[in-house]
Write a protein that holds these residues in place. Structure first.
Motif, PDB file in Angstrom:
ATOM      1  N   LYS A  91       0.829  -1.207   0.000  1.00  0.00           N
ATOM      2  CA  LYS A  91       0.000   0.000   0.000  1.00  0.00           C
ATOM      3  C   LYS A  91       0.868   1.264   0.000  1.00  0.00           C
ATOM      4  CE  LYS A  91      -2.108  -1.074   3.858  1.00  0.00           C
ATOM      5  NZ  LYS A  91      -1.349  -2.307   4.158  1.00  0.00           N
ATOM      6  N   SER A  92       1.783   1.356   0.959  1.00  0.00           N
ATOM      7  CA  SER A  92       2.629   2.554   1.049  1.00  0.00           C
ATOM      8  C   SER A  92       3.534   2.669  -0.174  1.00  0.00           C
ATOM      9  CB  SER A  92       3.480   2.499   2.324  1.00  0.00           C
ATOM     10  OG  SER A  92       2.656   2.534   3.482  1.00  0.00           O
ATOM     11  N   THR A  93       4.006   1.544  -0.668  1.00  0.00           N
ATOM     12  CA  THR A  93       4.845   1.569  -1.870  1.00  0.00           C
ATOM     13  C   THR A  93       4.081   2.117  -3.058  1.00  0.00           C
ATOM     14  OG1 THR A  93       6.129  -0.331  -1.077  1.00  0.00           O
ATOM     15  CG2 THR A  93       6.220   0.141  -3.433  1.00  0.00           C
TER      16      THR A  93
ATOM     17  N   LEU B 112       1.676   4.253  -2.999  1.00  0.00           N
ATOM     18  CA  LEU B 112       1.558   5.697  -2.816  1.00  0.00           C
ATOM     19  C   LEU B 112       2.866   6.398  -3.212  1.00  0.00           C
ATOM     20  CD1 LEU B 112      -1.142   6.736  -1.740  1.00  0.00           C
ATOM     21  CD2 LEU B 112      -0.018   7.262   0.422  1.00  0.00           C
ATOM     22  N   LYS B 113       3.993   5.814  -2.844  1.00  0.00           N
ATOM     23  CA  LYS B 113       5.294   6.408  -3.176  1.00  0.00           C
ATOM     24  C   LYS B 113       5.545   6.391  -4.678  1.00  0.00           C
ATOM     25  CE  LYS B 113       7.388   5.216   1.285  1.00  0.00           C
ATOM     26  NZ  LYS B 113       8.344   4.341   1.995  1.00  0.00           N
TER      27      LYS B 113
ATOM     28  N   GLN C 123       1.688  15.656   0.204  1.00  0.00           N
ATOM     29  CA  GLN C 123       1.829  14.343   0.841  1.00  0.00           C
ATOM     30  C   GLN C 123       1.817  14.494   2.359  1.00  0.00           C
ATOM     31  OE1 GLN C 123       5.567  13.422  -0.943  1.00  0.00           O
ATOM     32  NE2 GLN C 123       4.716  13.839  -2.968  1.00  0.00           N
TER      33      GLN C 123
ATOM     34  N   PHE D 211       2.331  11.950   5.667  1.00  0.00           N
ATOM     35  CA  PHE D 211       2.740  10.609   6.056  1.00  0.00           C
ATOM     36  C   PHE D 211       2.539  10.399   7.548  1.00  0.00           C
ATOM     37  CE2 PHE D 211       5.371  11.659   2.335  1.00  0.00           C
ATOM     38  CZ  PHE D 211       4.910  10.678   1.477  1.00  0.00           C
ATOM     39  N   GLN D 212       2.566   9.125   7.932  1.00  0.00           N
ATOM     40  CA  GLN D 212       2.395   8.788   9.346  1.00  0.00           C
ATOM     41  C   GLN D 212       3.542   9.355  10.176  1.00  0.00           C
ATOM     42  OE1 GLN D 212       2.121   4.610  10.095  1.00  0.00           O
ATOM     43  NE2 GLN D 212       2.239   4.815  12.300  1.00  0.00           N
TER      44      GLN D 212
ATOM     45  N   ASP E  63      -0.681   8.686   3.963  1.00  0.00           N
ATOM     46  CA  ASP E  63      -0.271   7.333   4.347  1.00  0.00           C
ATOM     47  C   ASP E  63      -0.464   7.156   5.846  1.00  0.00           C
ATOM     48  OD1 ASP E  63       0.777   4.846   4.571  1.00  0.00           O
ATOM     49  OD2 ASP E  63       2.792   5.351   3.903  1.00  0.00           O
ATOM     50  N   GLU E  64      -1.494   6.402   6.253  1.00  0.00           N
ATOM     51  CA  GLU E  64      -1.764   6.125   7.658  1.00  0.00           C
ATOM     52  C   GLU E  64      -1.830   7.412   8.472  1.00  0.00           C
ATOM     53  OE1 GLU E  64      -2.552   3.279   8.502  1.00  0.00           O
ATOM     54  OE2 GLU E  64      -1.580   1.794   7.262  1.00  0.00           O
TER      55      GLU E  64
ATOM     56  N   VAL F 282      -4.084   5.711   2.427  1.00  0.00           N
ATOM     57  CA  VAL F 282      -3.810   4.374   2.950  1.00  0.00           C
ATOM     58  C   VAL F 282      -4.277   4.386   4.394  1.00  0.00           C
ATOM     59  CG1 VAL F 282      -2.024   2.725   3.588  1.00  0.00           C
ATOM     60  CG2 VAL F 282      -1.864   3.940   1.426  1.00  0.00           C
TER      61      VAL F 282
END
Length: 585
Positions: free
Chosen positions: A375-377, A379-380, A414, A416-417, A497-498, A527
């Motif tokens: 999932k995170s990949t 997004l990247k 973006q 991110f967590q 992401d999270e 995500v």
């Protein structure tokens, strides 16, 4: 040495290369003059020991020696100043060049284990490279050219001694080569271990709350810092001990050669095949040759270490950047399309394997799936942290490779967590997204992200300094700053992401409201594991083992009774368990 000089020349700009080449010519001439100065002592001694003394010849040789010494010292001063000039070029230019190159590398290249090595390279590594022209090269060049000059001149004194010198020089060169090979092989391990230790020290400093909470400080066997220090000590011991054996081999060979040449000169003199003045000249040349060669041996290990530093800088600069178009293409919207996307880290197994999906502009899309699903990949990849191995990622109908990194960055914001805030004020961190933002703009996005609540209760308000990596703020507060920054950027596409992971209920509600606001007129991809976030999505992509197994809205996926339905059931049960636990007395 030639390889080291070539590498250094490649790393310098045109001005630096001119200075380097002039310095090398001056140092080579300096070595030749030094060798000639010692060789001229032989005819001087012959003149003095051949009565009656020819005073004209005596003054001639004295004048020749004086001229050689004077020219040597002029070249010494010139080459030394050039050496410092080239060293300064290294110090002033390397940081900028390395920094510019780092800015072109894929964002995904910057893994946690590269923090220490890069920091060491920019610090000690750059100083090591600058030390080569400033200090080392003169000793190396003179240490080579002086003995070569003296060996060539020894053939004029006695051909047999010249051949002995030549054979001895070859043996010393082999011993020196062996020493440098030993240092190079062990220095690579030492540099790797010391870089890993630097990364662990940074991690150790940042993770003190966790380490203390679990008592790891009292259990060194559980920490990687202790292991890294042990490995570093071991590699340093191997480098020192094996290097010492290499030095013993070199100096043993050198002493053997010197002893053999002196013995031959004495034997030839006793046999009457060499005159006494020639023997004295040979002894002078032999003993004076010891100094530059010994210095060369003493510096060989340091030269190899500095040459390795150049190699590491070259390897970093040779890391291929993401290819960028000559001119960024213009997208025709904010829709996203994935066509047969396949990607694996560093050429390894595919983490994302054959993904096809279309995300319309203005759509709020959630990506769900088990841990390790990619999932995170994914997004990247959309944010172009990496280029795909196969397939294509399109934004507004244009391949991200045609848009270029700058183009993708303009189109995306973006969150991110693991939020990173830079040292400075809260206002400074927000204005990274829009340097010209007014105070009214900051207040507007703060209200939307619920950051205004945080700003109001802080004593310095917007001017509150967040500390290194935002250390003075809580996780939820940092997340609100991050979302406000994304709002201020006002990009048409937002990647989260999270974003609500590991937040308390109050912060989760604030962040969820901000995400809803973001999704109002933007293309948003999240995500997420939170049920509220997933239910609110217009479209859900279910990712499993790098592939999209299901896609649709919440109701349709529940009806399908597939992977998503199982995911939903597990989350509902987990949430019910948490609520029951909270209700217990």
């Amino acid at each position: 040495m030639i390889t080291m000089i070539r590498y250094l020349s490649e790393l310098l700009d045109e001005r630096g290369r001119r200075h380097l080449h002039s310095m090398l010519l001056a140092q080579a001439a300096q070595g030749v003059l030094q060798g000639l100065g010692f060789l001229l002592v032989a005819p001087l001694v012959a003149t003095l020991t051949s009565p009656p003394v020819d005073w004209g010849r005596l003054w001639f040789w004295l004048a020749a020696i004086a001229a050689a010494v004077a020219a040597h010292h002029v070249l010494l001063a010139w080459s030394t100043s050039l050496g410092y000039l080239v060293g300064t070029d290294v110090l002033t230019g390397f940081h900028e060049r390395i920094g510019n190159h780092l800015a072109t590398l894929p964002i995904g290249w910057f893994r946690g284990d590269r923090t220490g090595p890069i920091g060491r390279m920019l610090g000690k590594g750059t100083m090591d490279v600058a030390n080569i022209p400033a200090h080392l090269l003169r000793h190396v060049v003179v240490g080579v050219t002086t003995p070569i000059t003296m060996i060539g001149g020894s053939f004029l004194l006695d051909r047999r001694i010249g051949l002995a010198f030549t054979a001895g020089a070859l043996l010393c060169a082999l011993a020196l080569r062996l020493l440098m090979v030993i240092v190079r092989r062990n220095d690579d391990d030492y540099e790797y271990d010391i870089g890993a230790t630097a990364s662990r020290i940074v991690e150790y400093a940042r993770q003190q709350p966790t380490l203390r909470a679990y008592g790891v400080l009292d259990r060194p066997d559980l920490g990687t810092l202790e292991e890294s220090l042990v490995r570093q000590q071991g590699s340093q011991s191997r480098l020192t001990i094996r290097g010492a054996w290499g030095l013993i081999a070199f100096f043993g060979t050198l002493q053997l050669v010197v002893t053999a040449v002196i013995a031959l000169a004495v034997a030839f003199t006793l046999q009457g095949t060499m005159t006494l003045p020639v023997m004295i000249g040979v002894l002078i040349v032999t003993l004076r040759m010891l100094d530059p060669i010994s210095q060369l041996g003493e510096l060989a290990g340091l030269v190899q270490i500095n040459a390795d530093a150049i190699g590491r800088v070259r390897a970093l600069l040779a890391t291929p950047p993401l290819p960028e178009p000559a001119r960024s293409a213009e997208p025709s919207g904010a829709d996203i399309e994935l066509r047969g996307v396949r990607f694996g880290y560093d050429g390894g197994p595919a983490v994302v394997d054959g993904v096809d999906a279309t995300i319309p502009a203005g759509c709020f899309t959630a990506i769900v799936g088990p841990s390790g699903a990619g999932k995170s990949t994914l997004l990247k990849i959309i944010a172009r942290f990496f280029d795909v191995d196969e397939g294509a990622v399109l934004i507004g109908g244009r391949d991200v490779r045609e848009l270029g990194s700058a183009g993708v960055s303009r189109l995306t914001a973006q969150v991110f967590q693991d939020v990173y805030l830079f040292e400075g004020t809260i206002a400074d961190n927000l204005r990274m997204a829009a340097p010209g933002a007014s105070q009214a703009d900051l207040d507007r996005v703060a209200r939307t992200a619920r950051l205004d609540e945080v700003v109001e209760r802080l004593p310095d308000g917007w001017d509150t300094r967040v500390g290194e990596a935002g250390s003075t703020l809580s996780g939820g507060e940092k997340q609100r700053v991050s979302i406000a920054r994304a709002l201020l950027k006002d990009a048409p596409i937002v990647l989260l992401d999270e974003a609500t992971a590991a937040l308390d209920a109050a912060n989760e509600a604030a962040v969820a409201d901000a995400i809803t606001e973001l999704a109002r007129d933007r293309t948003v991809i999240v995500v997420a594991h939170r049920l509220s976030t997933v239910v609110a999505a217009d479209r859900i992509l279910v990712l499993d083992r790098g592939r999209i197994t299901e896609q649709g809205d919440h109701d349709a996926l529940l009806t399908a009774q597939g992977t998503y339905a199982r995911f939903w059931t597990e989350r509902v049960r987990a949430r019910g368990w948490q609520l029951a636990m909270k209700g217990n007395p």
